[in-house]
Design a protein around this motif. Sequence first.
Motif, PDB file in Angstrom:
ATOM      1  N   GLY A 204       0.796  -1.224   0.000  1.00  0.00           N
ATOM      2  CA  GLY A 204       0.000   0.000   0.000  1.00  0.00           C
ATOM      3  C   GLY A 204       0.824   1.267   0.000  1.00  0.00           C
ATOM      4  N   LYS A 205       2.162   1.134   0.008  1.00  0.00           N
ATOM      5  CA  LYS A 205       3.061   2.289   0.012  1.00  0.00           C
ATOM      6  C   LYS A 205       3.895   2.301  -1.277  1.00  0.00           C
ATOM      7  CE  LYS A 205       2.096   3.676   4.263  1.00  0.00           C
ATOM      8  NZ  LYS A 205       1.581   5.022   4.617  1.00  0.00           N
ATOM      9  N   GLU A 248       5.124   7.469   0.138  1.00  0.00           N
ATOM     10  CA  GLU A 248       3.738   7.934   0.152  1.00  0.00           C
ATOM     11  C   GLU A 248       2.776   6.745  -0.008  1.00  0.00           C
ATOM     12  OE1 GLU A 248       3.217  11.034   0.825  1.00  0.00           O
ATOM     13  OE2 GLU A 248       5.274  11.744   0.568  1.00  0.00           O
ATOM     14  N   GLN A 249       1.490   7.093   0.009  1.00  0.00           N
ATOM     15  CA  GLN A 249       0.481   6.082  -0.270  1.00  0.00           C
ATOM     16  C   GLN A 249       0.581   5.637  -1.735  1.00  0.00           C
ATOM     17  OE1 GLN A 249      -1.639   4.662   1.881  1.00  0.00           O
ATOM     18  NE2 GLN A 249      -0.837   5.888   3.583  1.00  0.00           N
TER      19      GLN A 249
END
Length: 266
Positions: A204-205, A248-249
């Motif tokens: 997810g990153k 970040e995402q």
Amino acid sequence: MESCVLGLAGEAERVEFEQMCALHTEVRAARDAFELSIEQQALAGAVAPPVPLRETILQQLAAETVPETIRSAPVVQMRPIRRSAVPVTMRYVAAAAVILLAGSALLNIYYFNKYRDYNQRYDQLLALQTQLAKNNNAMQTRMSNYEQTIRGLTNPYMARVTMEGKDVPDNGSPDPGSVATVLWDTRTKDVYLMVNNLPMPETGKQYQLWAIVDNQPVDAGMLDMSHGHMMVKMKNIPRAQLFAITLEQQGGSVSPKGPMYVMGKV
């Protein structure tokens, strides 16, 4: 034949003999000749009764009353009913047909198994060929990326910016040993990124490259870690004073929100 004519044969033999007589005139003629020979032998060996005995028998027969209906009824000679049946040759033909049918079924099973085996082998070879083609395409892509990386490293117009975790202010990098390199084409202003040492991000990153222009972060593109240590083209950046990478995402952010891992001055 002798057993059938004399009544010594079984029912099956008698029926078969009658069929042969119906089909073949030679067999029927032989039967009639055999019956005639038996009759002639019986007549030849016959013994004449004494004359007084013969006269007595004839008188007794004449004295007996015979009904008119019986006296006038014609004498009908009864012969065995000949039933039509399947000829012997047809039996052999039917047996041969059954044998051929069984052989054909066995051959069909054999060839079906062969077909299934070859079909499985074909599918395996097709899957192997597809996999080899994918591997070949991946290898060609990797070789092309390696060639591009070598050209970038040897291009005299490329400005090389080394970004390190230890250069992040106040030792703010989660991994101070992280290192990445930006290659910036001074003519076209194209930016290329090469990862030297960055930890694999969690699910997810995703890492995002930033160009610091007049103290303002400008999105320079997202980093795909699957490229490894090869040079990856990012966004075109006309000018910049710093380059940095943050985590970040997935998909990136409009402005930096995650921790900064590396930073380097142009």
